[in-house]
Design an enzyme around this catalytic site. Sequence first.
Site, PDB file in Angstrom:
ATOM      1  N   HIS A  35      40.595  47.554  14.702  1.00 22.25           N
ATOM      2  CA  HIS A  35      40.485  48.440  13.536  1.00 22.25           C
ATOM      3  C   HIS A  35      39.321  47.991  12.650  1.00 22.25           C
ATOM      4  CE1 HIS A  35      41.402  50.787  10.006  1.00 22.25           C
ATOM      5  NE2 HIS A  35      42.242  51.507  10.758  1.00 22.25           N
ATOM      6  N   SER A  52      40.993  60.382   7.556  1.00 20.95           N
ATOM      7  CA  SER A  52      41.352  61.484   6.656  1.00 20.95           C
ATOM      8  C   SER A  52      41.993  62.678   7.368  1.00 20.95           C
ATOM      9  CB  SER A  52      40.136  61.924   5.826  1.00 20.95           C
ATOM     10  OG  SER A  52      39.709  60.857   4.999  1.00 20.95           O
ATOM     11  N   GLU A  81      37.468  56.213  14.960  1.00 20.16           N
ATOM     12  CA  GLU A  81      37.668  56.330  13.519  1.00 20.16           C
ATOM     13  C   GLU A  81      36.361  56.021  12.796  1.00 20.16           C
ATOM     14  OE1 GLU A  81      42.023  55.675  12.372  1.00 20.16           O
ATOM     15  OE2 GLU A  81      41.205  53.678  12.656  1.00 20.16           O
ATOM     16  N   GLY A 108      40.183  56.913   4.716  1.00 22.09           N
ATOM     17  CA  GLY A 108      40.670  56.791   3.342  1.00 22.09           C
ATOM     18  C   GLY A 108      39.786  57.449   2.299  1.00 22.09           C
ATOM     19  N   LYS A 156      49.245  50.382   7.481  1.00 24.29           N
ATOM     20  CA  LYS A 156      48.371  49.351   6.885  1.00 24.29           C
ATOM     21  C   LYS A 156      49.221  48.426   6.005  1.00 24.29           C
ATOM     22  CE  LYS A 156      44.502  52.451   7.444  1.00 24.29           C
ATOM     23  NZ  LYS A 156      43.253  53.006   6.944  1.00 24.29           N
ATOM     24  N   GLU A 183      38.981  47.921   9.567  1.00 24.60           N
ATOM     25  CA  GLU A 183      39.339  47.085   8.415  1.00 24.60           C
ATOM     26  C   GLU A 183      39.424  45.614   8.820  1.00 24.60           C
ATOM     27  OE1 GLU A 183      42.735  49.409   7.204  1.00 24.60           O
ATOM     28  OE2 GLU A 183      41.368  50.975   6.507  1.00 24.60           O
ATOM     29  N   ASN A 235      49.604  54.678  10.944  1.00 22.76           N
ATOM     30  CA  ASN A 235      49.261  53.289  10.626  1.00 22.76           C
ATOM     31  C   ASN A 235      49.527  53.066   9.139  1.00 22.76           C
ATOM     32  OD1 ASN A 235      48.074  50.817  10.205  1.00 22.76           O
ATOM     33  ND2 ASN A 235      45.977  51.475  10.678  1.00 22.76           N
TER      34      ASN A 235
END
Length: 229
Positions: free
Chosen positions: A88, A193, A157, A163, A8, A90, A6
Amino acid sequence: MIYAGNFKTNHTRSSTIDYIKELNFGLKDKKAEDKVYIFPPLTAIDFYRGNFTIGVQNAYPIESGAVTGEVGIEQLEEFNIKTILIGHSERRELLNETQEFVSKKFNFFKERGFEIIYCIGEPLEVRERGEKAVIEYLKEQFIGIDIDYSNFMVAYEPIWAIGTGRSATVEEITTTHNELKKLINRPILYGGSVKKANIAEISSIDSVDGVLVGGASLNSDSFLELVLH
Ligand code: 13P
């Protein structure tokens, strides 16, 4: 194993073209049973040939119409895109996507036969309350989702592992994936990660069917190191 990258909000059209060239070269050594997915930014979507699937990180649940700044089915069909990430963290957090909206999106793309990688994950304060709290939290992220849909996978996740360089431990991943497997009969990817230093132990967990990788997928060499480890 499934290896999904991904990007991003990283890479351009031009750097994605270079990346795909390098990836294709390296994927000659891929095990036949492994599957690779790449999710570039929307501006870099195109027809790319190779032993991988291109998907999108997002789209709006509409054929075409008036949704400023979004793309719908019409724009995806131009490039034969049939794979999408939904849910996701985010997007849930930064763009305030609610469970109601996420499930509406899931159902829209399900009805059109898309392959969906459906992302779930808990914040740190929930993880700190223990495994039971984690599962309760994750269950809420299946509200409105048709878990019998045959063309979807789950990506677990944990938000605190994304991250941060701090992956969930083997024990945490094992326990959570095992609990999820009791609820859902679909492949489950782990994300957060994932990198060269932990791919061997993470991929050796029985209930891990693949990985969804952010940072370590941005460079074709480091992504290939994961795929070919
Ligand atoms: P990192 O691999 O950078 O932690 O990102 C994980 C992720 O969010 C993939 O979707």
